[in-house]
Design a protein around this motif. Structure first.
Motif, PDB file in Angstrom:
ATOM      1  N   GLU A 160       0.725  -1.210   0.504  1.00 32.65           N
ATOM      2  CA  GLU A 160      -0.250  -0.216   0.341  1.00 32.65           C
ATOM      3  C   GLU A 160       1.154   1.377  -0.197  1.00 32.65           C
ATOM      4  OE1 GLU A 160      -2.570  -0.553   3.145  1.00 32.65           O
ATOM      5  OE2 GLU A 160      -3.910  -1.950   2.632  1.00 32.65           O
ATOM      6  N   LEU A 161       0.689   2.214  -0.855  1.00 34.02           N
ATOM      7  CA  LEU A 161       1.607   3.866  -1.498  1.00 34.02           C
ATOM      8  C   LEU A 161       1.369   4.586  -0.595  1.00 34.02           C
ATOM      9  CD1 LEU A 161       2.946   4.814  -4.682  1.00 34.02           C
ATOM     10  CD2 LEU A 161       1.960   6.269  -2.601  1.00 34.02           C
ATOM     11  N   HIS A 162       1.352   4.991   0.736  1.00 31.83           N
ATOM     12  CA  HIS A 162       0.728   5.557   1.656  1.00 31.83           C
ATOM     13  C   HIS A 162       1.300   7.213   0.882  1.00 31.83           C
ATOM     14  CE1 HIS A 162      -1.356   3.627   4.703  1.00 31.83           C
ATOM     15  NE2 HIS A 162      -0.577   2.168   4.129  1.00 31.83           N
ATOM     16  N   TYR A 163       0.228   8.057   0.724  1.00 34.58           N
ATOM     17  CA  TYR A 163       0.465   9.321   1.035  1.00 34.58           C
ATOM     18  C   TYR A 163       0.285  10.602   2.140  1.00 34.58           C
ATOM     19  CZ  TYR A 163      -3.372   8.066  -1.892  1.00 34.58           C
ATOM     20  OH  TYR A 163      -4.717   7.614  -2.712  1.00 34.58           O
ATOM     21  N   ARG A 164      -0.705   9.600   2.978  1.00 38.78           N
ATOM     22  CA  ARG A 164      -1.079  10.350   4.438  1.00 38.78           C
ATOM     23  C   ARG A 164      -0.830   9.371   5.072  1.00 38.78           C
ATOM     24  NH1 ARG A 164      -4.939  12.280   1.072  1.00 38.78           N
ATOM     25  NH2 ARG A 164      -4.253  14.897   0.598  1.00 38.78           N
ATOM     26  N   PRO A 165       0.136   8.957   5.832  1.00 37.86           N
ATOM     27  CA  PRO A 165      -0.100   7.989   7.344  1.00 37.86           C
ATOM     28  C   PRO A 165      -1.030   7.141   7.756  1.00 37.86           C
ATOM     29  CG  PRO A 165       1.364   9.557   7.522  1.00 37.86           C
ATOM     30  CD  PRO A 165       1.293   9.577   7.032  1.00 37.86           C
ATOM     31  N   SER A 166      -2.355   8.145   8.212  1.00 34.61           N
ATOM     32  CA  SER A 166      -3.743   7.914   8.862  1.00 34.61           C
ATOM     33  C   SER A 166      -4.407   9.495   8.201  1.00 34.61           C
ATOM     34  CB  SER A 166      -3.379   7.234   9.822  1.00 34.61           C
ATOM     35  OG  SER A 166      -4.381   6.721  10.898  1.00 34.61           O
ATOM     36  N   TRP A 167      -5.691   9.510   9.425  1.00 39.87           N
ATOM     37  CA  TRP A 167      -6.565  10.165   8.493  1.00 39.87           C
ATOM     38  C   TRP A 167      -7.750  10.250  10.064  1.00 39.87           C
ATOM     39  CZ3 TRP A 167      -8.187   6.004   7.436  1.00 39.87           C
ATOM     40  CH2 TRP A 167      -9.515   5.617   6.818  1.00 39.87           C
ATOM     41  N   MET A 168      -8.069  11.152  10.499  1.00 35.81           N
ATOM     42  CA  MET A 168      -8.807  10.680  11.450  1.00 35.81           C
ATOM     43  C   MET A 168     -11.047  11.520  11.290  1.00 35.81           C
ATOM     44  SD  MET A 168      -7.792  11.531  14.857  1.00 35.81           S
ATOM     45  CE  MET A 168      -8.832  11.159  15.514  1.00 35.81           C
ATOM     46  N   SER A 169     -11.526  11.236  11.349  1.00 36.66           N
ATOM     47  CA  SER A 169     -12.644  11.592  10.310  1.00 36.66           C
ATOM     48  C   SER A 169     -13.585  12.880  10.874  1.00 36.66           C
ATOM     49  CB  SER A 169     -14.694  10.894  10.645  1.00 36.66           C
ATOM     50  OG  SER A 169     -14.246   9.341  10.530  1.00 36.66           O
ATOM     51  N   CYS A 170     -12.906  13.543  12.477  1.00 35.23           N
ATOM     52  CA  CYS A 170     -13.849  15.001  12.766  1.00 35.23           C
ATOM     53  C   CYS A 170     -12.763  15.825  12.109  1.00 35.23           C
ATOM     54  CB  CYS A 170     -13.453  14.453  13.900  1.00 35.23           C
ATOM     55  SG  CYS A 170     -13.545  16.764  15.009  1.00 35.23           S
ATOM     56  N   PRO A 171     -13.415  16.814  11.328  1.00 36.70           N
ATOM     57  CA  PRO A 171     -12.112  18.092  10.364  1.00 36.70           C
ATOM     58  C   PRO A 171     -11.591  18.611  10.950  1.00 36.70           C
ATOM     59  CG  PRO A 171     -14.488  18.653  10.556  1.00 36.70           C
ATOM     60  CD  PRO A 171     -14.662  17.198  10.804  1.00 36.70           C
ATOM     61  N   TRP A 172     -11.167  18.782  11.940  1.00 36.11           N
ATOM     62  CA  TRP A 172     -10.257  19.388  12.559  1.00 36.11           C
ATOM     63  C   TRP A 172      -9.176  19.028  13.793  1.00 36.11           C
ATOM     64  CZ3 TRP A 172     -15.919  20.324  14.305  1.00 36.11           C
ATOM     65  CH2 TRP A 172     -16.228  19.688  15.751  1.00 36.11           C
ATOM     66  N   TYR A 173     -10.077  18.053  13.895  1.00 37.38           N
ATOM     67  CA  TYR A 173      -9.231  16.357  14.555  1.00 37.38           C
ATOM     68  C   TYR A 173      -7.480  16.478  13.116  1.00 37.38           C
ATOM     69  CZ  TYR A 173     -11.000  16.644  19.233  1.00 37.38           C
ATOM     70  OH  TYR A 173     -10.795  17.135  19.956  1.00 37.38           O
ATOM     71  N   ASN A 174      -8.603  15.815  12.295  1.00 37.96           N
ATOM     72  CA  ASN A 174      -7.893  15.671  10.520  1.00 37.96           C
ATOM     73  C   ASN A 174      -6.940  16.805  10.830  1.00 37.96           C
ATOM     74  OD1 ASN A 174      -7.207  13.347   8.876  1.00 37.96           O
ATOM     75  ND2 ASN A 174      -7.885  14.649   6.978  1.00 37.96           N
ATOM     76  N   ARG A 175      -6.950  18.304  10.656  1.00 36.87           N
ATOM     77  CA  ARG A 175      -6.316  18.946   9.862  1.00 36.87           C
ATOM     78  C   ARG A 175      -5.003  19.088  11.030  1.00 36.87           C
ATOM     79  NH1 ARG A 175      -9.993  22.179  10.147  1.00 36.87           N
ATOM     80  NH2 ARG A 175     -10.047  23.444  11.674  1.00 36.87           N
ATOM     81  N   ARG A 176      -5.202  18.957  11.839  1.00 34.77           N
ATOM     82  CA  ARG A 176      -3.689  19.343  13.498  1.00 34.77           C
ATOM     83  C   ARG A 176      -3.180  17.800  12.965  1.00 34.77           C
ATOM     84  NH1 ARG A 176      -7.651  20.642  18.046  1.00 34.77           N
ATOM     85  NH2 ARG A 176      -8.359  22.272  17.967  1.00 34.77           N
ATOM     86  N   LEU A 177      -3.654  15.868  12.010  1.00 34.72           N
ATOM     87  CA  LEU A 177      -3.218  15.115  12.692  1.00 34.72           C
ATOM     88  C   LEU A 177      -2.120  15.531  11.593  1.00 34.72           C
ATOM     89  CD1 LEU A 177      -2.479  12.326  13.967  1.00 34.72           C
ATOM     90  CD2 LEU A 177      -3.995  11.939  12.014  1.00 34.72           C
ATOM     91  N   GLN A 178      -2.777  16.131  10.593  1.00 29.36           N
ATOM     92  CA  GLN A 178      -2.178  16.415   8.911  1.00 29.36           C
ATOM     93  C   GLN A 178      -0.946  17.245   8.365  1.00 29.36           C
ATOM     94  OE1 GLN A 178      -2.822  13.911   6.749  1.00 29.36           O
ATOM     95  NE2 GLN A 178      -4.655  12.807   7.742  1.00 29.36           N
ATOM     96  N   GLN A 179      -1.425  18.440   9.384  1.00 29.66           N
ATOM     97  CA  GLN A 179      -0.217  19.144  10.158  1.00 29.66           C
ATOM     98  C   GLN A 179       1.208  18.683  10.799  1.00 29.66           C
ATOM     99  OE1 GLN A 179      -1.813  21.984  12.090  1.00 29.66           O
ATOM    100  NE2 GLN A 179      -3.357  23.154  10.469  1.00 29.66           N
TER     101      GLN A 179
END
Length: 360
Positions: A160-179
């Motif tokens: 599996e080729l990941h461009y993001r290691p993981s994610w979250m459904s909640c938009p503000w938590y996901n934004r912080r996680l991607q940061q």
């Protein structure tokens, strides 16, 4: 605590042989270990039972376990070689990468070849559109989702080729996680270790304490999680040594900011109360209520939910069945993890349009 869990705790720590070992069925234990993908962890203890007389594993029992262990070792050697090859191939193409979970986690085990291996998940540096296009040079119909695209299958090992290691459904938590992932990317892709006769980048401890909690959280809410991922985290903390007060403060702030406080509390309880990890290694306060719930889910569903008898059957169409089961999990989990469960259906709708755009 069940007999299987009591024996598992002893296999991790050693010491005097527990009474459980004198009455357990070794064949049934192997079946449980396979469902949880922790055959090698149990073998750490079982292989030391040579002096036991009562309920000693028979020759047939030993042969059955040994066959499973030899299969594990063979698969791990192959996975190590392929992971290094995949990483090297990406580098030749101009992409830095970092191996997630899997073979990198195995390096923390007393006997790395005894960890149950799986797919190769590799985080590759680049934008999602660029990497999806790259993957489709080799697999024209490769399926893309928000965090990865299916890539090649080599020696029966999926990549599996990941461009993001993981994610979250909640938009503000996901934004912080991607940061967080973006801030960490350079240090992770330059953290090299020896593996399979070569070298490969694997995550640092500071990255993994967050990423692997996120991975456990994701699978607990979406489909189910087994004991293998918990034991991965057990060895992650054990190998680092006792956490300092400063580390706990910094990690605690980060986990709260990313919406991972509740799941980390559940995981810490399970690590301490079930697996016997000393409190000095824990990085967050324990949450007994969520920890017991998490243990119940693990025992009911097995590795990645593959053995969950509560799963619905007989629905018309796999897509409908899948979505109804997701909604039912959200309902069951919402009192424990409200933010993710409330946002999950909305994320699924948004993801439908994302997939349509990227899978034309």
């Amino acid at each position: 605590m069940s007999e299987e869990l009591e024996l598992l705790r002893w296999c991790l720590h050693g010491g005097a042989i527990p009474q459980t070992a004198y009455r357990i069925c070794w064949h049934d234990l192997l079946e449980f270990a396979k469902k949880q993908a922790i055959v090698g962890v149990y073998w750490q203890g079982i292989s030391q039972l040579g002096s036991m007389q009562t309920n000693k594993p028979t020759d047939d029992d030993v042969m059955e376990w040994m066959a499973a262990i030899q299969h594990l070792e063979k698969k791990n050697r192959k996975a190590n070689e392929k992971a290094v090859w995949v990483s090297g191939t990406f580098l030749k193409e101009g992409f830095r990468s970092c191996l997630l979970k899997g073979q990198g986690n195995a390096l923390l085990y007393p006997t790395p070849l005894w960890r149950q291996s799986g797919d190769i998940d590799i985080w590759v540096e680049g934008e999602d559109d660029t990497l999806i296009a790259y993957a489709r040079r080799f697999v024209p119909k490769a399926k893309a989702v928000y965090h990865h695209v299916d890539f090649i299958s080599t020696s029966n090992i999926e990549v599996e080729l990941h461009y993001r290691p993981s994610w979250m459904s909640c938009p503000w938590y996901n934004r912080r996680l991607q940061q967080f992932f973006g801030q960490q990317r350079d240090s992770q892709m330059s953290h090299q270790v020896a593996l399979g006769g070569g070298h490969i980048a694997v995550p640092t401890w500071q990255f993994n304490v967050v990423y692997q909690i996120c991975h456990i959280y994701l699978h607990l809410l979406k489909e189910g999680i087994g004991l293998r991922q918990t034991i991965d985290y057990y060895y992650l903390l054990l190998n680092h040594g006792a956490a300092t007060d400063e580390e706990r403060r910094e990690i605690g702030v980060l986990l709260r900011r990313l919406g991972l406080r509740h799941i980390s509390g559940a995981l810490m309880w399970l690590l301490h109360e079930v697996l016997g990890l000393d409190e000095k290694f824990l990085i967050a306060p324990m949450d007994s209520r969520r920890g017991r719930h998490m243990l119940h889910e693990m025992m009911a569903s097995g590795n990645f939910g593959k053995y969950d008898e509560r799963a619905m059957s007989g629905m018309y169409g796999s897509g409908l069945k899948h979505n109804i089961q997701r909604l039912w999990r959200d309902v069951r989990m919402v009192r424990y993890y409200p933010a993710e469960c409330i946002w999950e259906p909305w994320f699924r709708i948004w993801h439908l349009f994302w997939r349509r755009r990227h899978n034309r």
